[in-house]
Each structure stands twice: as structure tokens, then as C-alpha cells.
Design a protein around this motif. Structure first.
Motif, PDB file in Angstrom:
ATOM      1  N   MET A 141      -3.254  -5.914  -9.773  1.00 32.64           N
ATOM      2  CA  MET A 141      -3.653  -5.353  -8.499  1.00 32.64           C
ATOM      3  C   MET A 141      -4.598  -6.323  -7.800  1.00 32.64           C
ATOM      4  O   MET A 141      -5.721  -6.529  -8.229  1.00 32.64           O
ATOM      5  CB  MET A 141      -4.382  -4.056  -8.765  1.00 32.64           C
ATOM      6  N   ILE A 142      -4.130  -6.892  -6.711  1.00 29.27           N
ATOM      7  CA  ILE A 142      -4.924  -7.886  -6.008  1.00 29.27           C
ATOM      8  C   ILE A 142      -5.765  -7.204  -4.937  1.00 29.27           C
ATOM      9  O   ILE A 142      -5.289  -6.292  -4.257  1.00 29.27           O
ATOM     10  CB  ILE A 142      -4.000  -8.939  -5.357  1.00 29.27           C
ATOM     11  N   ASN A 171       3.986   4.301   2.728  1.00 32.19           N
ATOM     12  CA  ASN A 171       4.980   3.395   2.144  1.00 32.19           C
ATOM     13  C   ASN A 171       4.424   2.027   1.809  1.00 32.19           C
ATOM     14  O   ASN A 171       3.736   1.426   2.625  1.00 32.19           O
ATOM     15  CB  ASN A 171       6.097   3.130   3.162  1.00 32.19           C
ATOM     16  N   GLY A 172       4.754   1.546   0.642  1.00 27.98           N
ATOM     17  CA  GLY A 172       4.474   0.149   0.314  1.00 27.98           C
ATOM     18  C   GLY A 172       3.014  -0.172   0.088  1.00 27.98           C
ATOM     19  O   GLY A 172       2.613  -1.339   0.139  1.00 27.98           O
ATOM     20  N   THR A 173       2.188   0.841  -0.203  1.00 30.74           N
ATOM     21  CA  THR A 173       0.764   0.569  -0.400  1.00 30.74           C
ATOM     22  C   THR A 173       0.419   0.229  -1.846  1.00 30.74           C
ATOM     23  O   THR A 173      -0.691  -0.222  -2.134  1.00 30.74           O
ATOM     24  CB  THR A 173      -0.101   1.780   0.018  1.00 30.74           C
ATOM     25  N   GLY A 174       1.359   0.476  -2.768  1.00 28.17           N
ATOM     26  CA  GLY A 174       1.091   0.134  -4.163  1.00 28.17           C
ATOM     27  C   GLY A 174       0.969   1.332  -5.081  1.00 28.17           C
ATOM     28  O   GLY A 174       0.355   1.253  -6.136  1.00 28.17           O
ATOM     29  N   LYS A 175       1.609   2.439  -4.700  1.00 33.67           N
ATOM     30  CA  LYS A 175       1.517   3.647  -5.530  1.00 33.67           C
ATOM     31  C   LYS A 175       2.173   3.433  -6.900  1.00 33.67           C
ATOM     32  O   LYS A 175       1.644   3.859  -7.922  1.00 33.67           O
ATOM     33  CB  LYS A 175       2.174   4.836  -4.811  1.00 33.67           C
ATOM     34  N   GLU A 176       3.301   2.744  -6.877  1.00 28.95           N
ATOM     35  CA  GLU A 176       3.998   2.486  -8.137  1.00 28.95           C
ATOM     36  C   GLU A 176       3.132   1.606  -9.056  1.00 28.95           C
ATOM     37  O   GLU A 176       3.066   1.801 -10.264  1.00 28.95           O
ATOM     38  CB  GLU A 176       5.325   1.785  -7.826  1.00 28.95           C
ATOM     39  N   LEU A 177       2.489   0.650  -8.418  1.00 31.85           N
ATOM     40  CA  LEU A 177       1.575  -0.237  -9.143  1.00 31.85           C
ATOM     41  C   LEU A 177       0.473   0.567  -9.842  1.00 31.85           C
ATOM     42  O   LEU A 177       0.157   0.342 -11.010  1.00 31.85           O
ATOM     43  CB  LEU A 177       0.945  -1.156  -8.101  1.00 31.85           C
ATOM     44  N   LEU A 322      -4.195 -11.525  -0.770  1.00 30.23           N
ATOM     45  CA  LEU A 322      -2.817 -11.093  -0.974  1.00 30.23           C
ATOM     46  C   LEU A 322      -1.831 -12.179  -0.545  1.00 30.23           C
ATOM     47  O   LEU A 322      -0.845 -12.444  -1.216  1.00 30.23           O
ATOM     48  CB  LEU A 322      -2.547  -9.795  -0.206  1.00 30.23           C
ATOM     49  N   ILE A 358       1.735  -3.355   2.088  1.00 26.62           N
ATOM     50  CA  ILE A 358       1.784  -4.567   1.271  1.00 26.62           C
ATOM     51  C   ILE A 358       3.216  -5.075   1.083  1.00 26.62           C
ATOM     52  O   ILE A 358       3.458  -6.265   1.033  1.00 26.62           O
ATOM     53  CB  ILE A 358       1.095  -4.297  -0.079  1.00 26.62           C
ATOM     54  N   ARG A 359       4.151  -4.161   1.003  1.00 28.48           N
ATOM     55  CA  ARG A 359       5.542  -4.590   0.862  1.00 28.48           C
ATOM     56  C   ARG A 359       5.942  -5.436   2.064  1.00 28.48           C
ATOM     57  O   ARG A 359       6.571  -6.476   1.936  1.00 28.48           O
ATOM     58  CB  ARG A 359       6.472  -3.386   0.718  1.00 28.48           C
TER      59      ARG A 359
HETATM   60  N1  LIG Z   1      -2.878  -4.498  -4.658  1.00 30.81           N
HETATM   61  C1  LIG Z   1      -1.726  -5.141  -4.794  1.00 30.81           C
HETATM   62  N2  LIG Z   1      -1.708  -6.407  -5.268  1.00 30.81           N
HETATM   63  C2  LIG Z   1      -0.556  -7.067  -5.395  1.00 30.81           C
HETATM   64  N3  LIG Z   1       0.640  -6.575  -5.084  1.00 30.81           N
HETATM   65  C3  LIG Z   1       0.703  -5.328  -4.615  1.00 30.81           C
HETATM   66  C4  LIG Z   1      -0.471  -4.545  -4.453  1.00 30.81           C
HETATM   67  N4  LIG Z   1      -0.104  -3.343  -3.975  1.00 30.81           N
HETATM   68  C5  LIG Z   1       1.224  -3.382  -3.832  1.00 30.81           C
HETATM   69  N5  LIG Z   1       1.738  -4.563  -4.217  1.00 30.81           N
HETATM   70  C6  LIG Z   1       3.139  -4.961  -4.164  1.00 30.81           C
HETATM   71  O1  LIG Z   1       3.707  -4.424  -2.976  1.00 30.81           O
HETATM   72  C7  LIG Z   1       5.002  -3.887  -3.200  1.00 30.81           C
HETATM   73  C8  LIG Z   1       5.029  -2.417  -2.879  1.00 30.81           C
HETATM   74  O2  LIG Z   1       4.241  -1.700  -3.818  1.00 30.81           O
HETATM   75  P1  LIG Z   1       4.728  -0.320  -4.480  1.00 30.81           P
HETATM   76  O3  LIG Z   1       6.190  -0.329  -4.736  1.00 30.81           O
HETATM   77  O4  LIG Z   1       3.829  -0.019  -5.612  1.00 30.81           O
HETATM   78  O5  LIG Z   1       4.423   0.646  -3.260  1.00 30.81           O
HETATM   79  P2  LIG Z   1       4.656   2.192  -3.102  1.00 30.81           P
HETATM   80  O6  LIG Z   1       3.412   2.748  -2.560  1.00 30.81           O
HETATM   81  O7  LIG Z   1       5.184   2.766  -4.357  1.00 30.81           O
HETATM   82  O8  LIG Z   1       5.761   2.217  -1.966  1.00 30.81           O
HETATM   83  P3  LIG Z   1       6.824   3.377  -1.568  1.00 30.81           P
HETATM   84  O9  LIG Z   1       6.056   4.516  -0.986  1.00 30.81           O
HETATM   85  O10 LIG Z   1       7.680   2.729  -0.553  1.00 30.81           O
HETATM   86  O11 LIG Z   1       7.532   3.737  -2.824  1.00 30.81           O
HETATM   87  C9  LIG Z   1       5.316  -4.204  -4.639  1.00 30.81           C
HETATM   88  O12 LIG Z   1       6.035  -5.410  -4.674  1.00 30.81           O
HETATM   89  C10 LIG Z   1       3.962  -4.353  -5.283  1.00 30.81           C
HETATM   90  O13 LIG Z   1       4.032  -5.197  -6.406  1.00 30.81           O
END
Ligand SMILES: Nc1ncnc2c1ncn2[C@@H]1O[C@H](COP(=O)(O)OP(=O)(O)OP(=O)(O)O)[C@@H](O)[C@H]1O
Ligand SMILES: [Mg+2]
Length: 387
Positions: A141-142, A171-177, A322, A358-359
């Protein structure tokens, strides 16, 4: 270069082994020791790729050397050398973790084959380690903004507990991370993290996907099948896009959470599961509840701990880090050198409206690396990053 150590008290045998191996390949660098103690000393001070070790030796025998090496440098493959009387011991050393054994006098082909195999294995283990490191690095997590630091702190506090966590954010904020980190930093990290994308599974299939089914439960159920909850036993199940789950599936999940019991579709027997649930959604569940699309009781079960991942627009301080992180990552994926971004280029990126978070930023960085100059300039950003 492969560094091989031969530990053998009989000088004649030692000489033969050194000669065979040094002549076999320029890439073998062969070293020798005349007893177990001396051998172990060398192993402590040097990095060997392989050790050939006699079993019967004065001072310290082969078994003892093997056990000591397994403790201090378990990654080094050990090939034992057995004489007439100690074949049984040789077999036993395999149980103690020896890679293989050869008999005296050494047969040339068998010796070389064994050495080659052991070295290959060492290489493989080393590569695997690097690969594993890479995989876990993917979930790094950066960011050093207050917002991301709060999330990191929260993860460190919550991960080791058994508490259920609901992760929300655009969307794409890093929830999966976040979900991956929660699992990695928990006691459950040795067991699997099973992801279920609730939005991607048709509602009539989700029950069987989550809980499994028995043969004949429905037309396409040709045999018994375990579901994701069972697969995640002792680990974590990640219910992604949980806001998109149908109301009937929600009722089933609720029962699984209340009683830690599940039933395969078509079965009448309960199965006990030990699973930690982490869920994520980009929907406003409070609104979904108000509009009758999400069960309030399920919400309270899922959201024991709530982690809100902020939009990138709310933590622009992290953008320089990032951008550099993604530039490095993309270069290493493509095997190219890392492109630098000029200060002005980064400044401009910091001002954009990042609706895809972030995506989207990652995609823009990738586009700039492909289309921009050797150093990405402000002008490159104006040309190629505009939306
Ligand atoms: N803090 C972070 N540092 C580095 N990479 C990040 C960070 N947060 C997100 N990413 C990268 O950004 C991309 C999107 O993150 P992720 O899939 O976790 O988002 P999400 O919130 O689950 O999105 P969605 O709602 O679309 O499912 C991924 O490639 C992830 O590795
Ligand atoms: Mg996601």
C-alpha cells in the motif's frame, strides 16, 4: 557459478570427488573440508549451493552436520555419501531432510546426476521465494498522507482480530488491496483468502457458489461440490461488491454469519465453517437499506469494523509517490528501464480530477510511459493524459 562443498575424511575419496566435479563443469567451484566440524564452519561462513557430506566421520558425523545445516541454512541441499556399513543411516538421513545419498565408491553418472538435480532444485526454491515476494509486493500500500496512514493503522489493529470488516469507498481506491492486507496480517494468512465477486455471479447461482451443492440439487449439478465458504475454511472469505448481492442470497449469508453453519444446496445436513468475513462495496449501503435492497441485519453483521477508503482527490499528497511506484512497477513488468516524471508533470497530475481513483492513475501512468518522451514532461501530460 555453483559453489559445492565436499566434507569427507578419507583423503582419496575427497580427491576423486573434487576432481570429477571440477572437471565436469567450469561453473562448479569446489571446496573441501576433512571433517564435520571444519565443514560446518565453512558452511557458516560461505554460501554454498550444495554440500556433499560423508556419513561416517570422526568428531562430528554426517547426520549431525545435516541436522546443524537444516537449522542454520535449510535451503542448502545436502547429498550424503554412504560407505558399506551405513546404508541404513543413509536412508534415514533422507527423512532428516537430505536431498539424496550416493554410495562409495561413487559412481560417476549417478554422482553427476544427483549433483545436477540438487542444484536445479536449489535454483527453483530460490526463484519461488522471489516470486512469492513479488506476489505479496503486489498488495503493498503506497502512500504517506494522513488519510492512508490512518487506514494502515486501522489495518494493523484490526487484522489480527477476528472482527468482520466492511470496506467502503469509490471505484479503484484500493478496497481489494485492503482486504488482502487484512488477510495477510492475520493469523489466518496460512490458510486461503477466497474472493467472491458478488456482482459477477448471477443471483440464481450465487447460493451454490457460496455454499456448494449436492449432486442432483439442480439440473447442472452432476456431482457434489464444495462452495467458497468451505474453501475458505480457517481462512478469510472476501465478499467483494457485496452491495450487489440479491436479497435471497443475503438471507443465506446472514445465517452463515449468525451460526457459522452452512448448507450445501440440496443437502439437509449443516456444515460447520470457520471463516472470517471481509466485505467490500462501492455502494452507499445505508441508502440501499433505506430503499429496501440491502438487509439491515446483514449490514450490522458485516460492518463490525468499517474501513472507509478515501478518494484519490482527497489525498493528492500521495500522487507523487504513486506515480513513481507505478512507473517502477510497469518498467519491471515490461523489463524496461524506469522512466522519470518531471516535477512539473507530477504537479499537473496532482491537479487532475481522478474520478477513477488509483486505478485510473495507474492507467494514465502506463499510457504516458508508452507515449511520452524519455523523461515524462508537463507537455506529455497535457497531450496524453487529458480526459
Ligand atoms: N495505496 C495503493 N498503493 C498502490 N497501489 C494501489 C493502492 N491502492 C490501490 N492500488 C492499485 O489500484 C488498483 C485498484 O485497486 P483495487 O482493485 O484494490 O480497488 P477497488 O477499490 O477494489 O476498486 P473497485 O471498486 O473498482 O473494485 C489496483 O491495481 C491496486 O493494486
Ligand atoms: Mg475491487
Amino acid at each position: 557459478m555453483s559453489k559445492i562443498l565436499i566434507i569427507e575424511d578419507e583423503a582419496s575419496i575427497r580427491r576423486v570427488l573434487v576432481k570429477i566435479l571440477s572437471e565436469e563443469s567450469d561453473t562448479y567451484k569446489v571446496d573441501e573440508a576433512e571433517d564435520g566440524l571444519q565443514g560446518l564452519e565453512k558452511i557458516k561462513n560461505e554460501d554454498y549451493d550444495l554440500v556433499l557430506c560423508d556419513i561416517k566421520m570422526p568428531k562430528m558425523d554426517g547426520e549431525e552436520v545435516l541436522e546443524a545445516v537444516k537449522k542454520i541454512k535449510p535451503e542448502i541441499p545436502m547429498v550424503m555419501i554412504s560407505g558399506h556399513g551405513d546404508l541404513e543411516t543413509a536412508v534415514n538421513t533422507m527423512r532428516l531432510g537430505a536431498f539424496d545419498y550416493i554410495s562409495k565408491p561413487p559412481d560417476l553418472n549417478r554422482l553427476l546426476n544427483t549433483v545436477r538435480h540438487a542444484l536445479d532444485r536449489k535454483q527453483l526454491v530460490a526463484e519461488n521465494k522471489i516470486l512469492k515476494k513479488k506476489v505479496s509486493k503486489n498488495y503493498e500500500m503506497i502512500g504517506e498522507s494522513d488519510a492512508i496512514n490512518q487506514i494502515k493503522e486501522m489495518i494493523d489493529k484490526v487484522a489480527p482480530t477476528e472482527a468482520r470488516v466492511l470496506i467502503t469507498g469509490p471505484n479503484g481506491t484500493g478496497k481489494e488491496l485492503v482486504a488482502h492486507q487484512l488477510h495477510e496480517k492475520s493469523e489466518r494468512s496460512g490458510a486461503p483468502l477466497i474472493e467472491v465477486n458478488c456482482a459477477a455471479i448471477p443471483s440464481e447461482l450465487i447460493e451454490s457458489e457460496l455454499f456448494g451443492h449436492v449432486k442432483g440439487a439442480f439440473t447442472s449439478a452432476v456431482k457434489d461440490r464444495a462452495g467458497k465458504f468451505e474453501a475458505a475454511d480457517k481462512g478469510t472469505i472476501f465478499l467483494d461488491e457485496v452491495g450487489d448481492m440479491s436479497l435471497s442470497a443475503q438471507a443465506k449469508v446472514l445465517r452463515a454469519l449468525q451460526e457459522n453453519l452452512i448448507q450445501r444446496v440440496g443437502a439437509d445436513k449443516d456444515i460447520k465453517v470457520n471463516v472470517r468475513v471481509v466485505a467490500a462495496t462501492n455502494k452507499d449501503l445505508k441508502k440501499e437499506i433505506a430503499e429496501g435492497r440491502f438487509r439491515e441485519d446483514l449490514y450490522h453483521r458485516l460492518a463490525v469494523i468499517l474501513i472507509k477508503v478515501p478518494a484519490l482527490n482527497d489525498r493528492r499528497d500521495d500522487i507523487p509517490l504513486l506515480v513513481n511506484h507505478f512507473a517502477e512497477k510497469i518498467a519491471s513488468e515490461q523489463g524496461t528501464t524506469v522512466k522519470k516524471f518531471s516535477v512539473d508533470a507530477i504537479k499537473l497530475l496532482q491537479e487532475y480530477d481522478w474520478t477513477g481513483n488509483i486505478r485510473e492513475l495507474r492507467n494514465v501512468v502506463e499510457r504516458l510511459i508508452i507515449l511520452g518522451g524519455t523523461e515524462i514532461s508537463e507537455n506529455d501530460v497535457k497531450l496524453f493524459a487529458s480526459k
